[in-house]
Design an enzyme around this catalytic site. Structure first.
Site, PDB file in Angstrom:
ATOM      1  N   GLU A 108       9.878  15.846  15.160  1.00  0.00           N
ATOM      2  CA  GLU A 108      10.251  15.742  13.748  1.00  0.00           C
ATOM      3  C   GLU A 108       9.427  16.725  12.904  1.00  0.00           C
ATOM      4  O   GLU A 108       8.213  16.782  13.025  1.00  0.00           O
ATOM      5  CB  GLU A 108       9.989  14.310  13.268  1.00  0.00           C
ATOM      6  CG  GLU A 108      10.436  14.077  11.844  1.00  0.00           C
ATOM      7  CD  GLU A 108      10.169  12.649  11.377  1.00  0.00           C
ATOM      8  OE1 GLU A 108       9.070  12.139  11.604  1.00  0.00           O
ATOM      9  OE2 GLU A 108      11.087  12.061  10.774  1.00  0.00           O
ATOM     10  N   GLU A 115      10.064   0.989  10.444  1.00  0.00           N
ATOM     11  CA  GLU A 115      11.076   2.021  10.150  1.00  0.00           C
ATOM     12  C   GLU A 115      10.382   3.350  10.345  1.00  0.00           C
ATOM     13  O   GLU A 115       9.526   3.727   9.535  1.00  0.00           O
ATOM     14  CB  GLU A 115      11.582   1.897   8.707  1.00  0.00           C
ATOM     15  CG  GLU A 115      12.301   0.609   8.391  1.00  0.00           C
ATOM     16  CD  GLU A 115      13.673   0.519   9.030  1.00  0.00           C
ATOM     17  OE1 GLU A 115      14.141   1.521   9.613  1.00  0.00           O
ATOM     18  OE2 GLU A 115      14.276  -0.560   8.963  1.00  0.00           O
ATOM     19  N   CYS A 159      13.860  10.645   6.493  1.00  0.00           N
ATOM     20  CA  CYS A 159      13.746  10.198   7.889  1.00  0.00           C
ATOM     21  C   CYS A 159      15.035  10.463   8.654  1.00  0.00           C
ATOM     22  O   CYS A 159      14.998  10.680   9.864  1.00  0.00           O
ATOM     23  CB  CYS A 159      13.358   8.734   7.934  1.00  0.00           C
ATOM     24  SG  CYS A 159      14.426   7.714   6.921  1.00  0.00           S
ATOM     25  N   LYS A 175       0.852  -1.200   0.000  1.00  0.00           N
ATOM     26  CA  LYS A 175       0.000   0.000   0.000  1.00  0.00           C
ATOM     27  C   LYS A 175       0.882   1.241   0.000  1.00  0.00           C
ATOM     28  O   LYS A 175       1.513   1.574   1.005  1.00  0.00           O
ATOM     29  CB  LYS A 175      -0.928   0.051   1.223  1.00  0.00           C
ATOM     30  CG  LYS A 175      -2.042   1.085   0.985  1.00  0.00           C
ATOM     31  CD  LYS A 175      -2.711   1.595   2.227  1.00  0.00           C
ATOM     32  CE  LYS A 175      -2.025   2.756   2.862  1.00  0.00           C
ATOM     33  NZ  LYS A 175      -1.938   3.986   2.057  1.00  0.00           N
TER      34      LYS A 175
HETATM   35  P1  NAD Z   1       2.504   8.199   7.860  1.00  0.00           P
HETATM   36  O1  NAD Z   1       2.848   7.380   9.043  1.00  0.00           O
HETATM   37  O2  NAD Z   1       1.446   9.215   7.988  1.00  0.00           O
HETATM   38  O3  NAD Z   1       2.042   7.264   6.651  1.00  0.00           O
HETATM   39  C1  NAD Z   1       2.851   6.226   6.161  1.00  0.00           C
HETATM   40  C2  NAD Z   1       1.978   5.170   5.540  1.00  0.00           C
HETATM   41  O4  NAD Z   1       1.146   4.608   6.545  1.00  0.00           O
HETATM   42  C3  NAD Z   1       1.029   5.677   4.451  1.00  0.00           C
HETATM   43  O5  NAD Z   1       0.963   4.712   3.427  1.00  0.00           O
HETATM   44  C4  NAD Z   1      -0.288   5.793   5.171  1.00  0.00           C
HETATM   45  O6  NAD Z   1      -1.402   5.653   4.310  1.00  0.00           O
HETATM   46  C5  NAD Z   1      -0.206   4.625   6.129  1.00  0.00           C
HETATM   47  N1  NAD Z   1      -1.039   4.731   7.331  1.00  0.00           N
HETATM   48  C6  NAD Z   1      -1.428   5.855   7.986  1.00  0.00           C
HETATM   49  N2  NAD Z   1      -2.203   5.537   9.047  1.00  0.00           N
HETATM   50  C7  NAD Z   1      -2.289   4.184   9.067  1.00  0.00           C
HETATM   51  C8  NAD Z   1      -2.934   3.243   9.932  1.00  0.00           C
HETATM   52  N3  NAD Z   1      -3.643   3.624  10.999  1.00  0.00           N
HETATM   53  N4  NAD Z   1      -2.790   1.933   9.670  1.00  0.00           N
HETATM   54  C9  NAD Z   1      -2.057   1.517   8.604  1.00  0.00           C
HETATM   55  N5  NAD Z   1      -1.453   2.345   7.751  1.00  0.00           N
HETATM   56  C10 NAD Z   1      -1.545   3.671   7.980  1.00  0.00           C
HETATM   57  O7  NAD Z   1       3.884   8.803   7.381  1.00  0.00           O
HETATM   58  P2  NAD Z   1       4.162   9.801   6.173  1.00  0.00           P
HETATM   59  O8  NAD Z   1       3.710  11.145   6.580  1.00  0.00           O
HETATM   60  O9  NAD Z   1       3.638   9.211   4.898  1.00  0.00           O
HETATM   61  O10 NAD Z   1       5.758   9.717   6.086  1.00  0.00           O
HETATM   62  C11 NAD Z   1       6.584  10.488   6.863  1.00  0.00           C
HETATM   63  C12 NAD Z   1       7.125   9.688   8.035  1.00  0.00           C
HETATM   64  O11 NAD Z   1       7.801   8.524   7.587  1.00  0.00           O
HETATM   65  C13 NAD Z   1       8.159  10.478   8.820  1.00  0.00           C
HETATM   66  O12 NAD Z   1       7.932  10.336  10.194  1.00  0.00           O
HETATM   67  C14 NAD Z   1       9.470   9.808   8.435  1.00  0.00           C
HETATM   68  O13 NAD Z   1      10.499   9.956   9.361  1.00  0.00           O
HETATM   69  C15 NAD Z   1       9.062   8.397   8.248  1.00  0.00           C
HETATM   70  N6  NAD Z   1      10.028   7.677   7.406  1.00  0.00           N
HETATM   71  C16 NAD Z   1      10.856   6.762   7.995  1.00  0.00           C
HETATM   72  C17 NAD Z   1      11.808   6.092   7.234  1.00  0.00           C
HETATM   73  C18 NAD Z   1      12.724   5.069   7.863  1.00  0.00           C
HETATM   74  O14 NAD Z   1      13.286   4.260   7.140  1.00  0.00           O
HETATM   75  N7  NAD Z   1      12.908   5.055   9.171  1.00  0.00           N
HETATM   76  C19 NAD Z   1      11.911   6.347   5.869  1.00  0.00           C
HETATM   77  C20 NAD Z   1      11.059   7.294   5.306  1.00  0.00           C
HETATM   78  C21 NAD Z   1      10.111   7.950   6.087  1.00  0.00           C
END
Ligand code: NAD
Length: 492
Positions: free
Chosen positions: A396, A264, A298, A189
């Site tokens: 963040e 992650e 991230c 997804k």
């Molecule tokens: P997010 O957590 O809002 O969303 C990420 C994904 O999770 C999306 O596909 C979203 O649709 C899904 N999602 C949201 N709520 C959900 C739920 N309740 N159940 C299941 N899936 C759900 O994050 P974002 O805003 O898309 O991305 C930014 C974040 O990602 C930042 O915090 C960043 O640090 C982190 N990130 C981490 C890494 C790593 O490798 N550690 C890499 C890239 C980004």
């Protein structure tokens, strides 16, 4: 460039069981070009029934002997073929990514496409190198009986892969390539902001010859489609990259269901400059650490620690880089920084800058939106010369916002760097190896860079300490994430 200038067909349906499909209820949602704020396409808004169909297809493909019992060399060949197809269609994928995500076209080519090809090829190689061990047991009964014991790694099963929007294609490949190499089947997804390259990736996998159901892509909202995928009983393993907030929700659900899970999550990575550093190198390095991909990384180096005697010089150097940065469309060759991914995210970043100012931070560069349509935020440097407990130091931002703080001795800088709930990345800038290694020893982070930042490689394990996650991606470590150990004990 806008939707009408994109000369390729944009696939806007989900890909389940080897076919494109709409959502069962016909609902869709819009995806946008962040450089202009205009709508690019409508994609299916998956509901519970669509998630069930995708997991059922993945389950069927897993249970059938055609995938997990396929000779590993054949799985390797298919992954290599997919890598070739991604490379061959690289210009289209890169343009699609820049259109939908906003990053510079050069980075879309080099990182989204080039990185995906590199990861697919590296992980393809693992398919033929998964191994167990043989063991000598101490069992001494019944008298006269001997034992032959071994372990083997078997695929974890159906994998639910949920990814964010900052590197849409690359993050998808970071999940699917090792999962498929290990013999798992996948329901992917993508983030609701950036689903387009993931859909195209599934189509290319089909063209490469992956059997139907082995790789499925569903589009939808996190709270509905994502949550339904995580709690589906047909899923064996969840792999998630995204925010710590959502990671906690997913972790709880998986703990309740006793599902395997890798997380992650977010970061607040420190950049520690030592007083012997080459100042120009530190300035360029620290600016790159935070402004790369518009700060939507991230491991972005969002907290800068500088010796007090060099604070003004280094902070002003980074501020100059920020002020000179050309904002614009990722398609324009003159652009050095594109937009943030969405209007909602721009509003969040702008409000965190305003809060930093209100709490006593000094804005030395940026802080505005560059007076543009589209979701732009100027690269921003906040000086926190008196080390106030600003929210923007703690939380963040995930945007191009740096907070700089002076320190008097290096132990103080390390203590400040570690005073965070996160522990994803960190960097130290120095010309003295012994000093670098002392910081490497002391900093609590999954990756510590010396005189560089944000560098990743498929061979190098990547993941977080503390609230930055659970598990490691890449390298040999990734095989454990997508396999179970099966012990075999034979009496003879
Ligand atoms: P997010 O957590 O809002 O969303 C990420 C994904 O999770 C999306 O596909 C979203 O649709 C899904 N999602 C949201 N709520 C959900 C739920 N309740 N159940 C299941 N899936 C759900 O994050 P974002 O805003 O898309 O991305 C930014 C974040 O990602 C930042 O915090 C960043 O640090 C982190 N990130 C981490 C890494 C790593 O490798 N550690 C890499 C890239 C980004």
């Amino acid at each position: 460039m806008d939707r009408q200038d994109f000369t390729h067909t944009i696939r806007t349906q989900m890909f389940v069981d080897g076919r494109f499909c709409a959502s069962g209820n016909g609902r869709t949602f819009a995806v946008f070009n962040p450089a202009t704020g205009t709508e690019i396409a409508q994609v299916p808004d998956a509901g519970d029934a669509d998630i069930d169909a995708a997991v059922t297809a993945a389950r069927r493909a897993f249970e059938a002997d055609t995938w997990r019992r396929m000779p590993p060399a054949e799985r390797e060949r298919l992954l290599l073929k997919l890598a070739d197809l991604v490379e061959r269609n690289g210009d289209e994928l890169a343009a699609l990514e820049t259109l939908n995500q906003g990053k510079l076209l050069g980075f879309s080519k080099m990182l989204e496409v080039g990185g995906s090809v590199q990861w697919l090829r590296y992980m393809a190689g693992w398919a033929t190198k998964i191994e167990g061990s043989t063991l000598d047991l101490s069992l001494a009964f019944p008298p006269g009986v001997r034992y032959n014991a071994s372990t083997r790694r078997v695929p974890a099963g159906v994998v639910a892969a949920i990814v964010p929007w900052n590197f849409p294609l690359l993050m998808a490949v970071w999940k699917i390539a090792p999962a498929l190499a290990c013999g798992c089947t996948v329901v992917l997804k993508p983030a609701e902001e950036t689903p387009l390259t993931a859909i195209r990736l599934a189509e290319l996998a089909h063209e490469a010859g992956f059997p139907p159901g082995v790789l499925n892509v569903v589009t939808g909202q996190g709270e509905t489609a994502g949550a339904a995928l995580v709690r589906h009983a047909g899923v064996d393993k969840v792999t998630f990259t995204g925010s710590t907030e959502v990671g906690r929700i997913i972790g709880k659900q998986c703990a309740n269901d006793l599902k395997r899970v890798s997380l992650e999550l977010g970061g607040k990575s420190p950049v520690i400059v030592l007083d012997d550093c080459d100042p120009q190198r530190a300035i360029e390095g620290a600016a790159g650490a935070i402004f790369f991909n518009h700060g939507q990384v991230c491991t972005a180096g969002s907290r800068l620690y500088v010796p007090r005697a060099r604070f003004d010089e280094i902070v002003e150097g980074i501020a100059q880089v920020a002020r000179n940065t050309v904002l614009g469309s990722g398609f324009d060759a003159a652009t050095q920084m594109g937009p943030l991914v969405s209007a909602r995210h721009r509003a969040k970043v702008a409000s965190m800058i305003a809060q930093g100012r209100a709490e006593g931070g000094e804005i030395v560069a940026g802080g505005g939106d560059g007076n543009r349509a589209g979701y732009f935020v100027e690269p921003t440097v906040i000086a926190n010369a008196t080390n106030k407990p600003l929210t923007v130091v703690r939380e963040e931002v995930f945007g191009p916002v740096l907070v700089a703080m002076p320190y008097d001795d290096v132990d103080e800088a390390i203590a400040a760097a570690n005073a965070s709930e996160y522990g994803l990345g960190a960097s130290v800038w120095t010309n003295q190896l012994d000093r670098a290694l002392r910081v490497v020893d002391a900093v609590q982070a999954g990756t510590v860079w010396v005189n560089t930042h944000n560098m990743v490689d498929p061979a190098l394990p990547f993941g977080g300490f503390k609230a930055s996650g659970i598990g490691r991606e890449h390298g040999r470590a990734i095989i454990d994430a997508y396999t179970e150990t099966k012990s075999v004990c034979i009496a003879y």
